[in-house]
Design a protein around this motif. Structure first.
Motif, mmCIF file in Angstrom:
data_model
loop_
_atom_site.group_PDB
_atom_site.id
_atom_site.type_symbol
_atom_site.label_atom_id
_atom_site.label_comp_id
_atom_site.label_asym_id
_atom_site.label_seq_id
_atom_site.Cartn_x
_atom_site.Cartn_y
_atom_site.Cartn_z
ATOM 1 N N ASP A 259 0.807 -1.226 0.000
ATOM 2 C CA ASP A 259 0.000 0.000 0.000
ATOM 3 C C ASP A 259 0.844 1.283 0.000
ATOM 4 O O ASP A 259 0.555 2.209 -0.781
ATOM 5 C CB ASP A 259 -0.962 0.006 1.186
ATOM 6 C CG ASP A 259 -2.099 -0.993 1.003
ATOM 7 O OD1 ASP A 259 -2.246 -1.518 -0.124
ATOM 8 O OD2 ASP A 259 -2.819 -1.259 1.976
ATOM 9 N N ASP B 152 0.716 4.144 -2.955
ATOM 10 C CA ASP B 152 0.464 5.561 -2.654
ATOM 11 C C ASP B 152 1.598 6.437 -3.170
ATOM 12 O O ASP B 152 1.364 7.538 -3.692
ATOM 13 C CB ASP B 152 0.315 5.760 -1.148
ATOM 14 C CG ASP B 152 -0.938 5.110 -0.587
ATOM 15 O OD1 ASP B 152 -1.854 4.802 -1.375
ATOM 16 O OD2 ASP B 152 -0.990 4.895 0.641
ATOM 17 N N SER B 153 2.827 5.959 -3.022
ATOM 18 C CA SER B 153 3.993 6.709 -3.490
ATOM 19 C C SER B 153 3.951 6.883 -5.002
ATOM 20 O O SER B 153 4.164 7.994 -5.527
ATOM 21 C CB SER B 153 5.274 5.988 -3.069
ATOM 22 O OG SER B 153 6.411 6.563 -3.684
ATOM 23 N N ARG C 252 1.397 6.818 -6.937
ATOM 24 C CA ARG C 252 0.293 7.717 -7.284
ATOM 25 C C ARG C 252 0.732 9.185 -7.129
ATOM 26 O O ARG C 252 0.445 10.027 -7.986
ATOM 27 C CB ARG C 252 -0.920 7.420 -6.394
ATOM 28 C CG ARG C 252 -2.163 8.183 -6.790
ATOM 29 C CD ARG C 252 -3.344 7.800 -5.917
ATOM 30 N NE ARG C 252 -3.715 6.396 -6.104
ATOM 31 C CZ ARG C 252 -3.595 5.454 -5.184
ATOM 32 N NH1 ARG C 252 -3.118 5.762 -3.982
ATOM 33 N NH2 ARG C 252 -3.961 4.221 -5.433
ATOM 34 N N GLN C 253 1.472 9.488 -6.050
ATOM 35 C CA GLN C 253 1.976 10.849 -5.843
ATOM 36 C C GLN C 253 2.982 11.230 -6.924
ATOM 37 O O GLN C 253 2.955 12.339 -7.458
ATOM 38 C CB GLN C 253 2.629 10.952 -4.465
ATOM 39 C CG GLN C 253 3.265 12.303 -4.165
ATOM 40 C CD GLN C 253 2.244 13.412 -4.084
ATOM 41 O OE1 GLN C 253 1.524 13.512 -3.108
ATOM 42 N NE2 GLN C 253 2.159 14.255 -5.112
#
Length: 323
Positions: free
Chosen positions: A268, A272-273, A275-276
């Motif tokens: 996860d 998230d990384s 996506r950023q």
């Protein structure tokens, strides 16, 4: 199809013809258009990487291309989707089958070459600096091997996160690449002493080390109290000697970091990384630096660029579209 195959660890990989693979359950067949190279490919070719498979296998950890077919029960992007894949191997080929869940759709404005140069290098630096070291605005970040594939992304991301970035690299040409990536201070490791130069700048709060050896020792001695040192890799071939008593006295934290490991035990934060990072790419805040692009039939030369440290940023191998 053609693939760059390792048959044993005592001989160089060779470009050979093999049958086009068929996607099995949960897999996607990808028509590969580009693949980024990493120092890990050199280690894997000699059987010295922590995740080296048994031969025969193809090198290439981060291909990008187009999904052409899905196997049974595959939960992934539909055929025709442009994707990047963290495959771990088999990217230096004209086609490949991969776990469909590892195929990430590309933004419309991202080229295959940028995608192949993006995932591991930026993912490593962002996860290391943000998730692990908790780099704060105004802190001093020292990047060892700053002109390399991951080092240059650490310079970029450090600036995006608001740090003062000190780039350490060999020679004026590589340092100029670091300056253009946003470095505030430059240290030529051929002619300058890392410890003296960093201490003159007020010391290091975070050290990003992809080199090891003597450079680690010098940066360690320039750390401020409560500094964090990120162990990313050991391109020098020399494992650093850590002095625990010095860590204790200065409250220094030593952090080991392996990006690919998070796929196995905690995906996860990695998702998230990425996506950023893709958001930052879309906003134009980060841009992969590719110093060399070579076709698949020159993959051996591409690896030599890494081995001889003649590249800056990333080396990418390209493949023609399948007929």
């Amino acid at each position: 199809m053609k693939t760059f195959l390792v048959t044993d660890f005592d001989h160089p990989a060779q470009l050979v013809d093999v049958a086009t693979p068929t996607p099995q359950s949960g897999q996607a067949l990808v028509d590969i258009r580009a693949c980024g190279l990493n120092f890990a490919d050199l280690l894997m070719s000699k059987g010295k990487y922590q995740d080296t498979p048994r031969p025969p296998f193809s090198l290439g950890m981060e291909p990008a291309g187009i999904v052409t077919a899905l196997g049974p029960d595959a939960d992934g992007p539909k055929p025709g989707t442009r994707v990047v894949v963290f495959s771990g191997r088999d990217g230096l080929a004209e086609q490949g089958v991969f776990d469909a869940t590892r195929c990430l759709p590309l933004p419309d404005n991202m080229s295959f070459q940028d995608a192949a140069a993006f995932q591991i290098a930026y993912g490593t630096s962002h996860m290391a600096l943000d998730y692990k070291a908790r780099l704060q605005p105004g802190e001093t970040l020292v990047v060892l091997g700053a002109a390399g594939g991951v080092g240059l992304t650490a310079v970029e991301i450090g600036k995006v996160m608001g740090a003062r970035v000190v780039a350490c690299a060999r020679g004026a040409e590589k340092l100029e690449v670091c300056r253009r990536a946003g470095a505030d201070h430059l240290i030529d490791t051929d002619t300058q002493d890392i410890r003296d130069e960093v201490k003159a700048l007020g010391g290091a709060d975070v050290v990003y080390d992809a080199i090891g050896g003597d450079q680690f020792n010098a940066a360690f001695r320039a750390c401020n109290p409560e500094a964090r040192i990120l162990l990313i890799g050991f391109a020098s071939g020399d494992l650093p000697e850590v002095r625990p008593n010095h860590m204790l006295v200065k409250n220094i934290t030593l952090i080991g970091f392996y990006w690919g490991g998070y796929l196995k035990f905690r995906p996860d934060p990695l998702t998230d990384s990425l996506r950023q990072l893709l958001t930052w790419y879309g906003e134009g805040r980060i841009k992969p630096h590719v110093s060399h692009t070579l076709p698949l039939d020159r993959a051996g030369e591409a690896l030599d660029l890494l081995r001889q440290r003649k590249s800056t940023g990333k080396v990418v191998v390209t493949m023609p579209p399948s007929p």
